[in-house]
Design a protein around this motif. Structure first.
Motif, PDB file in Angstrom:
ATOM      1  N   ASN A  44      76.890 -41.666  31.827  1.00 13.62           N
ATOM      2  CA  ASN A  44      76.624 -40.539  30.930  1.00 13.62           C
ATOM      3  C   ASN A  44      77.810 -39.585  30.892  1.00 13.62           C
ATOM      4  O   ASN A  44      78.192 -39.082  29.832  1.00 13.62           O
ATOM      5  CB  ASN A  44      75.374 -39.773  31.374  1.00 13.62           C
ATOM      6  N   ARG A  56      77.879 -33.724  40.403  1.00 12.73           N
ATOM      7  CA  ARG A  56      77.321 -32.918  41.493  1.00 12.73           C
ATOM      8  C   ARG A  56      78.387 -32.213  42.319  1.00 12.73           C
ATOM      9  O   ARG A  56      78.134 -31.807  43.454  1.00 12.73           O
ATOM     10  CB  ARG A  56      76.447 -33.771  42.407  1.00 12.73           C
ATOM     11  N   GLU A  97      77.009 -47.385  38.163  1.00 12.39           N
ATOM     12  CA  GLU A  97      75.742 -47.266  37.444  1.00 12.39           C
ATOM     13  C   GLU A  97      75.289 -45.820  37.493  1.00 12.39           C
ATOM     14  O   GLU A  97      75.750 -45.039  38.317  1.00 12.39           O
ATOM     15  CB  GLU A  97      74.679 -48.111  38.169  1.00 12.39           C
ATOM     16  N   GLY A  98      74.357 -45.477  36.629  1.00 11.43           N
ATOM     17  CA  GLY A  98      73.787 -44.133  36.685  1.00 11.43           C
ATOM     18  C   GLY A  98      73.131 -43.902  38.032  1.00 11.43           C
ATOM     19  O   GLY A  98      72.629 -44.830  38.658  1.00 11.43           O
ATOM     20  N   HIS A  99      73.171 -42.642  38.470  1.00 10.95           N
ATOM     21  CA  HIS A  99      72.518 -42.337  39.745  1.00 10.95           C
ATOM     22  C   HIS A  99      71.027 -42.287  39.601  1.00 10.95           C
ATOM     23  O   HIS A  99      70.284 -42.381  40.541  1.00 10.95           O
ATOM     24  CB  HIS A  99      72.982 -40.978  40.265  1.00 10.95           C
ATOM     25  N   HIS A 100      70.604 -42.050  38.384  1.00 11.53           N
ATOM     26  CA  HIS A 100      69.210 -41.775  38.161  1.00 11.53           C
ATOM     27  C   HIS A 100      68.722 -40.744  39.162  1.00 11.53           C
ATOM     28  O   HIS A 100      67.952 -41.015  40.068  1.00 11.53           O
ATOM     29  CB  HIS A 100      68.371 -43.051  38.253  1.00 11.53           C
ATOM     30  N   GLY A 101      69.231 -39.554  39.014  1.00 10.79           N
ATOM     31  CA  GLY A 101      68.850 -38.432  39.880  1.00 10.79           C
ATOM     32  C   GLY A 101      67.378 -38.153  39.767  1.00 10.79           C
ATOM     33  O   GLY A 101      66.770 -37.584  40.654  1.00 10.79           O
ATOM     34  N   GLY A 102      66.784 -38.567  38.669  1.00 10.35           N
ATOM     35  CA  GLY A 102      65.341 -38.668  38.609  1.00 10.35           C
ATOM     36  C   GLY A 102      64.579 -37.375  38.491  1.00 10.35           C
ATOM     37  O   GLY A 102      64.028 -36.876  39.473  1.00 10.35           O
ATOM     38  N   SER A 103      64.504 -36.815  37.290  1.00  9.56           N
ATOM     39  CA  SER A 103      63.645 -35.665  37.159  1.00  9.56           C
ATOM     40  C   SER A 103      62.297 -36.148  36.676  1.00  9.56           C
ATOM     41  O   SER A 103      61.740 -35.629  35.728  1.00  9.56           O
ATOM     42  CB  SER A 103      64.243 -34.676  36.174  1.00  9.56           C
ATOM     43  N   GLY A 153      68.252 -33.464  36.353  1.00  9.23           N
ATOM     44  CA  GLY A 153      68.781 -34.747  35.910  1.00  9.23           C
ATOM     45  C   GLY A 153      69.869 -34.460  34.898  1.00  9.23           C
ATOM     46  O   GLY A 153      70.025 -33.325  34.429  1.00  9.23           O
ATOM     47  N   GLY A 154      70.627 -35.462  34.569  1.00  8.90           N
ATOM     48  CA  GLY A 154      71.647 -35.269  33.554  1.00  8.90           C
ATOM     49  C   GLY A 154      72.815 -34.418  34.009  1.00  8.90           C
ATOM     50  O   GLY A 154      73.486 -33.784  33.193  1.00  8.90           O
ATOM     51  N   ARG A 207      82.675 -36.271  43.914  1.00  6.76           N
ATOM     52  CA  ARG A 207      81.589 -36.406  42.942  1.00  6.76           C
ATOM     53  C   ARG A 207      81.936 -35.586  41.705  1.00  6.76           C
ATOM     54  O   ARG A 207      82.537 -34.520  41.820  1.00  6.76           O
ATOM     55  CB  ARG A 207      80.276 -35.900  43.547  1.00  6.76           C
ATOM     56  N   PHE A 224      66.822 -31.249  30.182  1.00  6.41           N
ATOM     57  CA  PHE A 224      67.084 -32.494  30.903  1.00  6.41           C
ATOM     58  C   PHE A 224      68.472 -33.059  30.587  1.00  6.41           C
ATOM     59  O   PHE A 224      68.809 -34.150  31.014  1.00  6.41           O
ATOM     60  CB  PHE A 224      65.984 -33.513  30.572  1.00  6.41           C
ATOM     61  N   HIS A 225      69.251 -32.297  29.775  1.00  7.71           N
ATOM     62  CA  HIS A 225      70.599 -32.706  29.392  1.00  7.71           C
ATOM     63  C   HIS A 225      70.612 -34.070  28.740  1.00  7.71           C
ATOM     64  O   HIS A 225      71.518 -34.869  28.934  1.00  7.71           O
ATOM     65  CB  HIS A 225      71.542 -32.661  30.600  1.00  7.71           C
ATOM     66  N   PHE A 253      70.962 -39.232  25.180  1.00 11.52           N
ATOM     67  CA  PHE A 253      70.810 -40.105  26.343  1.00 11.52           C
ATOM     68  C   PHE A 253      69.325 -40.401  26.546  1.00 11.52           C
ATOM     69  O   PHE A 253      68.621 -39.624  27.186  1.00 11.52           O
ATOM     70  CB  PHE A 253      71.413 -39.445  27.583  1.00 11.52           C
ATOM     71  N   LEU A 274      67.345 -39.976  29.828  1.00 11.75           N
ATOM     72  CA  LEU A 274      67.153 -38.636  30.386  1.00 11.75           C
ATOM     73  C   LEU A 274      66.075 -37.859  29.629  1.00 11.75           C
ATOM     74  O   LEU A 274      65.576 -36.839  30.091  1.00 11.75           O
ATOM     75  CB  LEU A 274      68.468 -37.846  30.325  1.00 11.75           C
ATOM     76  N   ASN A 284      59.411 -35.000  40.357  1.00  9.54           N
ATOM     77  CA  ASN A 284      60.765 -35.022  40.896  1.00  9.54           C
ATOM     78  C   ASN A 284      60.949 -35.828  42.164  1.00  9.54           C
ATOM     79  O   ASN A 284      61.843 -35.559  42.954  1.00  9.54           O
ATOM     80  CB  ASN A 284      61.269 -33.598  41.164  1.00  9.54           C
ATOM     81  N   CYS A 294      60.601 -44.509  38.807  1.00  8.88           N
ATOM     82  CA  CYS A 294      61.683 -43.587  39.119  1.00  8.88           C
ATOM     83  C   CYS A 294      62.099 -43.562  40.592  1.00  8.88           C
ATOM     84  O   CYS A 294      63.270 -43.739  40.896  1.00  8.88           O
ATOM     85  CB  CYS A 294      61.272 -42.204  38.609  1.00  8.88           C
ATOM     86  N   THR A 339      66.905 -39.284  46.032  1.00 10.09           N
ATOM     87  CA  THR A 339      68.363 -39.272  45.924  1.00 10.09           C
ATOM     88  C   THR A 339      68.976 -38.362  46.983  1.00 10.09           C
ATOM     89  O   THR A 339      69.959 -38.727  47.622  1.00 10.09           O
ATOM     90  CB  THR A 339      68.779 -38.806  44.510  1.00 10.09           C
TER      91      THR A 339
END
Lengths: 284, 300, 125
Positions: C74, C22, C118-124, C48-49, C19, A81-82, A94, A97, B149, B183, B155
């Motif tokens: 991040n 990404r 802000e963070g995108h919170h790509g959300g995993s 994520g991340g 970007r 998850f980095h 982090f 994450l 997810n 989320c 997103t």
């Protein structure tokens, strides 16, 4: 015995059904009620428990001891998850994450990682006037992950002697719903006879089927919409256990915080019969 | 280019019906060809039932990974089960196997397996679509039941909608958001210029509105509120309005409880198109005018 | 100095990608000699991340500075910890990586002193 109420679509009356079912069940058996909709927990507003137990919950996140860390980067390499990065002579964590899996701790050759609780919400428990043993999870605002809180809530059983447990699920059909439904003996799917209700019922019915949990349907706001939900239930061999008609007086009473059976006691026999059916189905 | 996200906290307050009506009203106004609609409620994607999209593009959406144990080389040591914090390793009939539903994709077991018998596999967890909606391009998706997810899929839907809007100099994107505050809601809120909260004046609706409002403010996005089914519990509606006033949040109107909304849904039409004179339609039209004004403030 | 530029192709003539986490790829160019190499961004498919992963990637490849359109919190923290300088290139117009390089050399790119969003919170999740 564990009964879960789920719906797919939000606002179909999961909590309405779950709280009244708990009331009926509590007349004969010891009942434990878990509000697993930790993003928007509402059952307590109706059951009015006195909450006297509290526990902070979350996940364990890594803390790196700069003294012993050799910046080998193994932790960052295994983290899917980095959530941990090693750059030069620094190791960064982090928290938002991190999934709390502990993989970094396990691989660290120097044992430089310890874990500490990253609080994501609280569990609250107590008893209702009807002696229902009540517990709810409340996720902190701004936190993304509901699942760890639901997982902890389901494990948080100071008294596991209850004969019947009722778990109120969140809406939707993704991971928090699955986490709630897992391990239940029966799923009560609450829907409304509209295209949206049907679309989302199908999603949650599929989860229940995959988890191999017997299920029945409650049609709330019966009389609005169309008959497609009914046709779907028949095709999928999902029994319709109760129909609660669309009545303004019921909607108004529930809006003000009354339980369904307080507002419309005439549905008491239906709830009793439904509970009997579920118990018979699970015991069979 | 501005992004409007419609949220509610509590489910079933009417987000999607309101969003669909906004799409219809936008198509009849000054910005008729200047907007895009995105459905960010990916695990209960209902907007398409009303906007009747013609599919242009379909893409598999790959979510996280799950672990799979190679039974031929497994030494049955059980180490994987010991390290798994998600109770995802089942032991039945002398064999260890991963429950893909419970697996979080962390790969802790992969690195601990002494015989290197565990590998991660990427999963297709949903579909992403680009369509011609009834009134505008529509970006939507379907997360397969029970999948993880959803935030990442939200997103993706939003990003693609935004890119087209930027490419074509469109003025705004309307996003139908998910319920809750977790989320997918955070993903939906991120990058928004304005959030409209569709509140319901019930004891639950008020409670959940507070939580979503805090969430939106936590991420620094401006929120405004409208009240749906307002006459079912006028006390609740009053409570919402006075709360908003005290906290400096703009309220943009009340929508009465109106079964025409359901009839429109059954016909697969936004209520404002189905029956423009219905009480709910009239109220939503007024609200749209206010929302649009707030959304474009300082922009055009 | 070695500069990483976020790009959407694999050449110095490829379009700049505003970007960072990404971006499709990174072009790492030696600003003195003009020698360059392009790498696929391993974070492109991250659940994520992505910002963290992309930052580690460019740092490991020896970049001392990065030019991109935006840096999340991040990515900012990671690049900062790695002593990689961050520069902002305009993303509203189509540029090639080569043009971004010229702007960098001409000192036209402002330095990012904090996360740009802000963070995108790509959300995993």
């Amino acid at each position: 015995m564990q009964i879960v109420t789920a719906s797919g679509k939000g606002g179909t009356g999961k909590t309405t059904v779950a709280t009244s079912l708990a009331l009926i069940a509590a007349e004969q058996d010891s009942v434990r009620f878990l509000d697993c909709d930790v993003e928007a927990p509402n059952a307590g507003l109706f059951l009015e428990p006195v909450l006297d137990a509290r526990k902070e919950v979350g996940i364990l996140i890594p803390q790196v001891d700069e003294e012993t860390c050799t910046y080998c980067g193994k932790c960052a390499e295994v983290c899917q998850f980095h959530a941990i990065a090693v750059v030069g002579k620094k190791t960064l964590v982090f928290p938002e994450l991190c999934h709390g899996c502990g993989s970094c701790t396990l691989v660290c050759p120097e044992n430089a990682i310890t874990e500490h609780l990253n609080v994501m919400g609280v569990l609250e428990g107590g008893s209702t006037p009807e002696q229902i043993d009540f517990a709810q999870g409340v996720m902190n605002v701004g936190e993304p992950m509901a699942v760890p809180i639901i997982r902890e809530l389901k494990k948080w059983i100071p008294d596991s002697s209850s004969e019947i447990e009722i778990w109120d699920a969140p809406p939707g059909a993704s991971c928090p719903v699955v986490e709630t439904i897992r391990g239940a003996d029966f799923a009560l799917l609450v829907t409304e006879p509209t295209p949206f209700g049907l679309h989302d019922l199908k999603q949650v019915a599929e989860i229940v089927k995959e988890l191999d949990i017997p299920a029945g349907v409650v049609i709330n706001r019966d009389g609005i919409g169309d008959s497609a939900v009914e046709a779907y239930c028949e095709d999928s061999a999902l029994p319709i256990l109760i129909r609660i008609p669309m009545e303004r007086r019921i909607a108004e009473a529930i809006a003000s915080g009354k339980l369904l059976l307080e507002a419309a006691p005439e549905y008491r026999p239906d709830f009793e019969a439904m509970l009997k059916t579920i118990v018979a189905e699970v015991s069979a | 280019m501005r992004q409007l996200v419609v949220l509610s906290g509590k489910g079933g307050t009417g987000k999607t019906s309101v969003t669909a009506a906004f799409a219809h009203l936008a198509s009849e106004g000054e910005y008729a060809d200047k907007f895009i609609v995105a459905d960010a409620d990916v695990d209960a994607a209902n907007l398409e039932l009303v906007l009747q999209p013609q599919l242009l593009e379909e893409q598999e959406f790959k979510g996280g990974q799950v672990a799979v144990i190679n039974q031929d080389t497994c030494a049955f040591c059980g180490e994987c089960q010991d390290v798994c914090r998600f109770d995802a390793i089942d032991y039945t009939d002398g064999l260890y196997a991963v429950d893909p539903i419970a697996c979080d994709g962390c790969a802790a077991c992969v690195y601990q397996c002494s015989t290197e018998s565990i590998a991660m596999y990427e999963q297709v967890v949903g579909k992403f679509y680009v369509s011609n909606g009834r009134y505008s391009p529509l970006y939507h998706a379907n997360l397969y039941p029970g999948q993880d997810n959803s935030g990442k899929l939200v997103t993706l839907v939003k990003q693609r909608a935004r890119l087209q809007a930027l490419d074509e100099d469109r003025v705004f994107v309307i996003v139908d958001g998910p319920p809750g505050i977790g989320c997918p809601v955070i993903s939906a809120t991120s990058g928004a210029d304005l959030v409209l909260i569709v509140a319901e004046p019930t004891i639950s609706g008020v409670h959940d509105m507070h939580r979503v409002l805090q969430t939106v403010q936590h991420f620094g996005v401006q929120a405004i509120v409208c009240i749906n089914k307002a006459d079912v519990y006028p006390d609740g509606a009053d409570e919402i309005e006075s709360f908003c006033e005290v906290n400096g949040i703009q309220t943009v109107g009340r929508i009465p409880f109106d079964l025409t909304v359901t009839s429109a849904m059954v016909e697969g039409e936004p209520v404002t198109a189905f029956h423009p004179e219905a009480p709910a339609s009239m109220a939503i039209s007024t609200i749209w005018a206010e929302v649009l004004e707030s959304l474009l403030e300082g922009e055009v | 100095m070695k500069l990483a530029i976020s790009i959407s192709g694999k050449k110095l003539s490829s379009p700049f990608d505003a970007r960072f986490g990404r971006a499709a790829a990174f072009c790492i160019v030696d600003t003195e000699t003009g020698k360059w190499e392009a790498f696929d961004n391993p974070a492109l498919s991250a659940s994520g991340g992505a910002g963290v992963q992309a930052s580690q990637f460019v740092a490991e490849h020896g970049a001392e500075a990065v030019a991109s359109g935006a840096f999340g919190p991040n990515a900012f923290d990671t690049l900062d910890a790695a002593n990689v300088e961050m520069y902002l290139a305009p993303g509203n117009k189509a540029h090639t990586a080569a043009e971004v390089l010229e702007m960098f050399k001409a000192g036209q790119l402002p330095k990012a002193e904090a996360a740009t969003h802000e963070g995108h919170h790509g959300g995993s999740h």
